[in-house]
Scaffold this motif. Structure first.
Motif, PDB file in Angstrom:
ATOM      1  N   LYS A 124       0.941   6.857  -6.574  1.00 45.60           N
ATOM      2  CA  LYS A 124      -0.221   7.823  -6.894  1.00 45.60           C
ATOM      3  C   LYS A 124       0.392   9.534  -6.803  1.00 45.60           C
ATOM      4  O   LYS A 124      -0.128  10.163  -7.574  1.00 45.60           O
ATOM      5  N   VAL A 133       0.927  -1.229   0.004  1.00 40.41           N
ATOM      6  CA  VAL A 133       0.015   0.047   0.093  1.00 40.41           C
ATOM      7  C   VAL A 133       0.933   1.175   0.000  1.00 40.41           C
ATOM      8  O   VAL A 133       0.380   2.234  -0.580  1.00 40.41           O
ATOM      9  N   SER A 134       1.852   0.956   0.749  1.00 38.67           N
ATOM     10  CA  SER A 134       2.955   2.314   0.915  1.00 38.67           C
ATOM     11  C   SER A 134       3.337   2.864  -0.535  1.00 38.67           C
ATOM     12  O   SER A 134       3.222   3.843  -0.960  1.00 38.67           O
ATOM     13  N   LYS A 135       4.007   1.661  -1.315  1.00 42.13           N
ATOM     14  CA  LYS A 135       4.387   1.834  -2.521  1.00 42.13           C
ATOM     15  C   LYS A 135       3.257   2.240  -3.653  1.00 42.13           C
ATOM     16  O   LYS A 135       3.644   3.475  -4.246  1.00 42.13           O
ATOM     17  N   GLU A 136       2.110   1.748  -3.395  1.00 37.26           N
ATOM     18  CA  GLU A 136       1.081   2.043  -4.438  1.00 37.26           C
ATOM     19  C   GLU A 136       0.572   3.609  -4.153  1.00 37.26           C
ATOM     20  O   GLU A 136       0.426   4.176  -5.089  1.00 37.26           O
ATOM     21  N   ILE A 137       0.576   4.181  -2.836  1.00 41.14           N
ATOM     22  CA  ILE A 137       0.126   5.496  -2.656  1.00 41.14           C
ATOM     23  C   ILE A 137       1.373   6.532  -3.117  1.00 41.14           C
ATOM     24  O   ILE A 137       0.914   7.556  -3.771  1.00 41.14           O
ATOM     25  N   ILE A 138       2.486   5.952  -2.901  1.00 40.45           N
ATOM     26  CA  ILE A 138       3.657   6.977  -3.527  1.00 40.45           C
ATOM     27  C   ILE A 138       3.686   6.959  -5.183  1.00 40.45           C
ATOM     28  O   ILE A 138       3.698   8.061  -5.424  1.00 40.45           O
TER      29      ILE A 138
END
Lengths: 143, 143
Positions: free
Chosen positions: A28, A21-26
Motif C-alpha cells: 500500500k 499483513v506486513s507485506k500488504e501494507i508495504i
DNA sequence: TAAAATTAAATTGCATACAATCTAACTATA
DNA sequence: TATAGTTAGATTGTATGCAATTTAATTTTA
C-alpha cells in the motif's frame, strides 16, 4: 474434530497473518512512496536520519533490525540520490557515519502526508490500533 | 512538545513494528525449518498442500498472498525436493495443478513440533495472542 | 608490545517479493 | 467463427533480506 495436525493449519498460525499483513501494507505504501522516489526500506532509513541527522550503520541497523548486508546497498542508493553522505569516522575507521543532506531533509516535508494516507488504507478502530501497537512493541522488545 | 514531524517518527509507526516483528519471527523459524530442509516460504506452501493435497497456483497464491513470480520458483524447488508434482490441468491448459507427494505428506509429521517451538520463542500472554490474531485477520480481510 | 580476539562494513551467494511483460489458452462477442 | 479480450503461469528486472565470509581497524591479552 481436532486432529493432531491442527497446529499446522494455515488458519491457526500467528506468524503467517503477521507476515501477510506486513507485506500488504508495504504494498500500500508503494504508490505514495513512489511520489517521493523512495522504496519502503529507503523510507525507514530516511526516517532514522530525519530524527538523528547523523548515525553509523551499526546503530541504524539496530533501530531498523537490518544488517549491513541489507543496509549497505540501500544507503549507497540513497547517497546516489543525494539524500545522505557516507563518511568513515575519524576516531574509528571501521565505523561509517551516515549523515542526511539538506536535500534529504527537504524530502521530509514531501513525506509529511504519507502516514495519513496509509492510515486511511488500514482502517482499524483506534483501540485496535493501540493494542496492536502495544503487542508488537512488546514482541520487538524480546528480540 | 508535539511537532509537525511526529507522524514520521519511527516510534510512531504502526507498519514498522509489524514489518520488523514479522521478519524476526521468520528468522526464529529458520533453525527449526532447516531441520526439515524448508525455508519459511516453502513451509507455508507445504502447509497449503498438507490441507488441500491438490491446488492450482492461482488458488495457492490467493491463500498465501503471493503471485506467480514468487510461487513459480518456490514450487519448482519443492518439486525438485520431491515434495510435490506440477501438472497442467486437462480441462484448462493454462492452469497448473500442484499436488503433494507421499514424500511431501511424510514431511508433515516431521514438521509437527515446529509450531510449538515457535510458540515458545514468542512468549505472548494468551489474551494478547488472541487479540493480535483477531486484529491481523481483520486487516487481512480488507486486502 | 606482539599476537589473538573482536568489531564494523562490505561482499558474496541464495531465496524471496513484486511490478511489468510475455506467452499460450480459453472466453466472449460482433 | 474470426477476432478481441481475458486469464493463468512463466519470465525478467529490480530491490530487498540474511547467513557466511572477508577485510581492515581496534582492542584485549598473554
Amino acid at each position: 474434530m481436532a486432529d493432531k495436525y491442527d497446529s499446522l493449519k494455515l488458519d491457526n498460525q500467528i506468524c503467517f497473518p503477521l507476515y501477510a499483513v506486513s507485506k500488504e501494507i508495504i504494498r500500500k505504501y508503494k504508490p505514495f512512496l513512489e511520489e517521493i522516489d523512495l522504496t519502503y526500506t529507503q523510507y525507514i532509513a530516511m526516517m532514522v536520519l530525519w530524527e538523528d541527522r547523523c548515525i553509523c550503520v551499526k546503530d541504524m541497523g539496530a533501530k531498523l533490525f537490518l544488517d549491513s548486508g541489507t543496509l549497505t546497498p540501500v544507503l549507497k542508493t540513497l547517497e546516489k540520490k543525494g539524500y545522505l553522505t557516507r563518511r568513515r569516522s575519524d576516531e574509528d575507521e571501521r565505523v561509517l557515519n551516515v549523515e542526511v543532506t539538506e536535500e534529504g531533509m527537504k524530502l521530509r516535508d514531501r513525506a509529511l502526508d504519507v502516514p495519513g494516507k496509509i492510515g486511511q488504507c488500514i482502517a482499524l478502530e483506534s483501540d485496535e490500533a493501540v493494542s496492536l501497537y502495544k503487542i508488537l512493541r512488546k514482541m520487538l522488545g524480546q528480540f
